[in-house]
Scaffold this active site. Sequence first.
Site, PDB file in Angstrom:
ATOM      1  N   ASN A   7      51.525  34.916  34.973  1.00  0.00           N
ATOM      2  CA  ASN A   7      51.202  33.484  35.068  1.00  0.00           C
ATOM      3  C   ASN A   7      52.506  32.728  34.828  1.00  0.00           C
ATOM      4  OD1 ASN A   7      50.299  30.884  34.837  1.00  0.00           O
ATOM      5  ND2 ASN A   7      48.727  31.320  33.288  1.00  0.00           N
ATOM      6  N   ARG A  91      48.701  34.471  39.007  1.00  0.00           N
ATOM      7  CA  ARG A  91      47.883  33.265  38.986  1.00  0.00           C
ATOM      8  C   ARG A  91      48.616  32.195  39.793  1.00  0.00           C
ATOM      9  NH1 ARG A  91      47.677  28.435  34.935  1.00  0.00           N
ATOM     10  NH2 ARG A  91      45.774  27.448  35.655  1.00  0.00           N
ATOM     11  N   HIS A 181      40.105  25.995  37.333  1.00  0.00           N
ATOM     12  CA  HIS A 181      39.477  26.979  36.434  1.00  0.00           C
ATOM     13  C   HIS A 181      38.581  27.948  37.202  1.00  0.00           C
ATOM     14  CE1 HIS A 181      39.753  23.851  32.928  1.00  0.00           C
ATOM     15  NE2 HIS A 181      40.781  24.676  32.861  1.00  0.00           N
ATOM     16  N   HIS A 209      33.464  25.400  31.001  1.00  0.00           N
ATOM     17  CA  HIS A 209      34.778  25.847  30.497  1.00  0.00           C
ATOM     18  C   HIS A 209      35.334  24.687  29.675  1.00  0.00           C
ATOM     19  CE1 HIS A 209      38.765  28.018  30.998  1.00  0.00           C
ATOM     20  NE2 HIS A 209      39.115  26.842  30.501  1.00  0.00           N
ATOM     21  N   GLY A 211      37.919  23.641  26.940  1.00  0.00           N
ATOM     22  CA  GLY A 211      39.108  23.986  26.158  1.00  0.00           C
ATOM     23  C   GLY A 211      39.955  22.747  26.014  1.00  0.00           C
ATOM     24  N   GLY A 213      41.890  21.774  28.443  1.00  0.00           N
ATOM     25  CA  GLY A 213      41.395  21.245  29.720  1.00  0.00           C
ATOM     26  C   GLY A 213      39.966  21.720  29.888  1.00  0.00           C
ATOM     27  N   ARG A 242      43.522  14.392  28.498  1.00  0.00           N
ATOM     28  CA  ARG A 242      43.285  13.775  29.820  1.00  0.00           C
ATOM     29  C   ARG A 242      42.039  12.894  29.774  1.00  0.00           C
ATOM     30  NH1 ARG A 242      43.338  19.302  32.777  1.00  0.00           N
ATOM     31  NH2 ARG A 242      45.434  19.987  32.280  1.00  0.00           N
ATOM     32  N   ASP A 284      42.955  18.422  19.171  1.00  0.00           N
ATOM     33  CA  ASP A 284      42.339  19.672  18.745  1.00  0.00           C
ATOM     34  C   ASP A 284      40.993  19.395  18.080  1.00  0.00           C
ATOM     35  OD1 ASP A 284      41.647  22.020  17.119  1.00  0.00           O
ATOM     36  OD2 ASP A 284      43.620  22.749  17.733  1.00  0.00           O
ATOM     37  N   ARG A 286      39.227  21.084  16.129  1.00  0.00           N
ATOM     38  CA  ARG A 286      39.123  21.423  14.702  1.00  0.00           C
ATOM     39  C   ARG A 286      39.560  20.231  13.853  1.00  0.00           C
ATOM     40  NH1 ARG A 286      42.196  26.921  16.070  1.00  0.00           N
ATOM     41  NH2 ARG A 286      43.071  25.413  17.504  1.00  0.00           N
ATOM     42  N   GLY A 334      34.315  25.923  23.796  1.00  0.00           N
ATOM     43  CA  GLY A 334      33.035  26.559  24.133  1.00  0.00           C
ATOM     44  C   GLY A 334      32.792  27.849  23.369  1.00  0.00           C
ATOM     45  N   GLU A 335      33.874  28.599  23.099  1.00  0.00           N
ATOM     46  CA  GLU A 335      33.719  29.890  22.431  1.00  0.00           C
ATOM     47  C   GLU A 335      33.653  29.762  20.912  1.00  0.00           C
ATOM     48  OE1 GLU A 335      36.887  32.481  23.832  1.00  0.00           O
ATOM     49  OE2 GLU A 335      36.511  31.824  25.880  1.00  0.00           O
ATOM     50  N   GLU A 385      40.597  35.379  32.161  1.00  0.00           N
ATOM     51  CA  GLU A 385      41.163  35.132  33.486  1.00  0.00           C
ATOM     52  C   GLU A 385      42.107  36.260  33.903  1.00  0.00           C
ATOM     53  OE1 GLU A 385      41.786  30.486  33.901  1.00  0.00           O
ATOM     54  OE2 GLU A 385      41.743  31.062  31.806  1.00  0.00           O
TER      55      GLU A 385
HETATM   56  P1  AMP Z   1      41.911  26.565  25.403  1.00  0.00           P
HETATM   57  O1  AMP Z   1      42.504  25.477  26.235  1.00  0.00           O
HETATM   58  O2  AMP Z   1      40.771  27.258  26.055  1.00  0.00           O
HETATM   59  O3  AMP Z   1      42.941  27.514  24.837  1.00  0.00           O
HETATM   60  O4  AMP Z   1      41.271  25.826  24.127  1.00  0.00           O
HETATM   61  C1  AMP Z   1      42.072  25.238  23.138  1.00  0.00           C
HETATM   62  C2  AMP Z   1      41.245  24.283  22.304  1.00  0.00           C
HETATM   63  O5  AMP Z   1      40.127  24.990  21.742  1.00  0.00           O
HETATM   64  C3  AMP Z   1      41.977  23.716  21.107  1.00  0.00           C
HETATM   65  O6  AMP Z   1      42.716  22.571  21.440  1.00  0.00           O
HETATM   66  C4  AMP Z   1      40.847  23.373  20.188  1.00  0.00           C
HETATM   67  O7  AMP Z   1      40.427  22.048  20.454  1.00  0.00           O
HETATM   68  C5  AMP Z   1      39.719  24.306  20.565  1.00  0.00           C
HETATM   69  N1  AMP Z   1      39.424  25.283  19.505  1.00  0.00           N
HETATM   70  C6  AMP Z   1      40.020  26.454  19.267  1.00  0.00           C
HETATM   71  N2  AMP Z   1      39.461  27.059  18.181  1.00  0.00           N
HETATM   72  C7  AMP Z   1      38.502  26.238  17.731  1.00  0.00           C
HETATM   73  C8  AMP Z   1      37.565  26.272  16.647  1.00  0.00           C
HETATM   74  N3  AMP Z   1      37.523  27.298  15.801  1.00  0.00           N
HETATM   75  N4  AMP Z   1      36.726  25.236  16.518  1.00  0.00           N
HETATM   76  C9  AMP Z   1      36.771  24.197  17.354  1.00  0.00           C
HETATM   77  N5  AMP Z   1      37.618  24.099  18.392  1.00  0.00           N
HETATM   78  C10 AMP Z   1      38.469  25.096  18.579  1.00  0.00           C
END
Ligand code: AMP
Length: 397
Positions: A7, A91, A181, A209, A211, A213, A242, A284, A286, A334-335, A385
């Site tokens: 990537n 990618r 995505h 999805h 995250g 983004g 965004r 973020d 969190r 989401g996870e 991915e």
């Molecule tokens: P990604 O772009 O898929 O890597 O997601 C990153 C984002 O996931 C981070 O900016 C956080 O906002 C969120 N994230 C990661 N871990 C957690 C968590 N334990 N609880 C809530 N949000 C989280």
Amino acid sequence: MKVLVINAGSSSLKYQLLDTDSQAVLAKGLCERIGIDGKFTYKAPGKATVDAVDIAMPTHSEAIQAVLDALVDPANGVIASMKEIDAVGHRVVHGGETFASSVKIDSKVMAALEECIPLAPLHNPANITGIKACTAVMGPDVPQVAVFDTAFHQTMPPVAYTYALPYEYYEQDKVRRYGFHGTSHKYVTQRAADMLGKPIESLKLISCHLGNGSSIAAVAGAKSVDTSMGFTPLAGLPMGTRSGDLDAGILEYLMNKHGMDIKEMLNILNKKSGVQGVSGVSSDFRDLGSAAEQGNGRAALALGMFSYGVKKYIGAYAAAMGGVDAIIFTAGVGENDADQRMAIASGLEYMGVKMDPDANNVRGKEAIISAIDSKVKVLLIPTNEELMIALDTAALV
Ligand code: AMP
């Protein structure tokens, strides 16, 4: 088959070496600061980790060479020679309307990739540089495959992808919804069918999805029929930084009022908006959760806007597909964020969604998080991915 997944960004390059038979990650890491100085990171199970060491990387070719050197290193490597790498999967962000699936790279494909540059001027040139660097370092005989973020969504019907602009902007300028995505949405919807024990062709799925983004896809009969991102990844949900969808009239109003040009305006929409912009706290989730708990109203508003936005898309896509069998949560939020998942799913009982709060108390692993008697299943599926890219590559090679 051993597939090297690449990537490539403008100054960075993420890599993974995967065994597609066992689906194991043999090694992975990151080259950073390409063209500046060069930092190299390498991790392989049971081997010593290399953490951001200095390796000169004037171009992507030196970065690829550093990856290969690490993979065949007698002490910490995972393969005896480069010949063990059967193929490379790249990618590629934008495949335009030319690529509706992954493709084995040849000179014709390279020319078509160049033609897609205007659609993704920030990303596609770096992806192309990564491909050229692999050819230069590994030789022309190692098969390479391009896997596109946009390809999965090429099945959308015209009513979903056409913007209500003068039609010549579509015909001449290719302005339409592409969606992104796609590799993630494809992977998690395939996994969902496996988890539900049903053929994917029989299922109506909504893939969330979420995250930094975020995008949502409606997937009916294994085909993407609508998605929330658009011509660019700026569209749809409010994201980390965004804005997501907004009234285009706001642009002129703010640009006139604050004397901004379009570049400054777009920088605000891409980098300073979303939950970061609304909360003034962080992108973020969190940090937003902690701030909201301590009584920060704007952090709570940002979180509320996000879950409300996702909920609206779920309703819209259930309507678009004439029902939904399962809703999937994936990516960082989401996870990991049980509160967001609960906030999104609550109030959807009317359409047959019933969450199991105990089952929802889970992070980062495949799980069914809806109640046993929920008509619509709700699934947590960590995205992968790189594995999807490796599997597509192996299938084509
Ligand atoms: P990604 O772009 O898929 O890597 O997601 C990153 C984002 O996931 C981070 O900016 C956080 O906002 C969120 N994230 C990661 N871990 C957690 C968590 N334990 N609880 C809530 N949000 C989280």
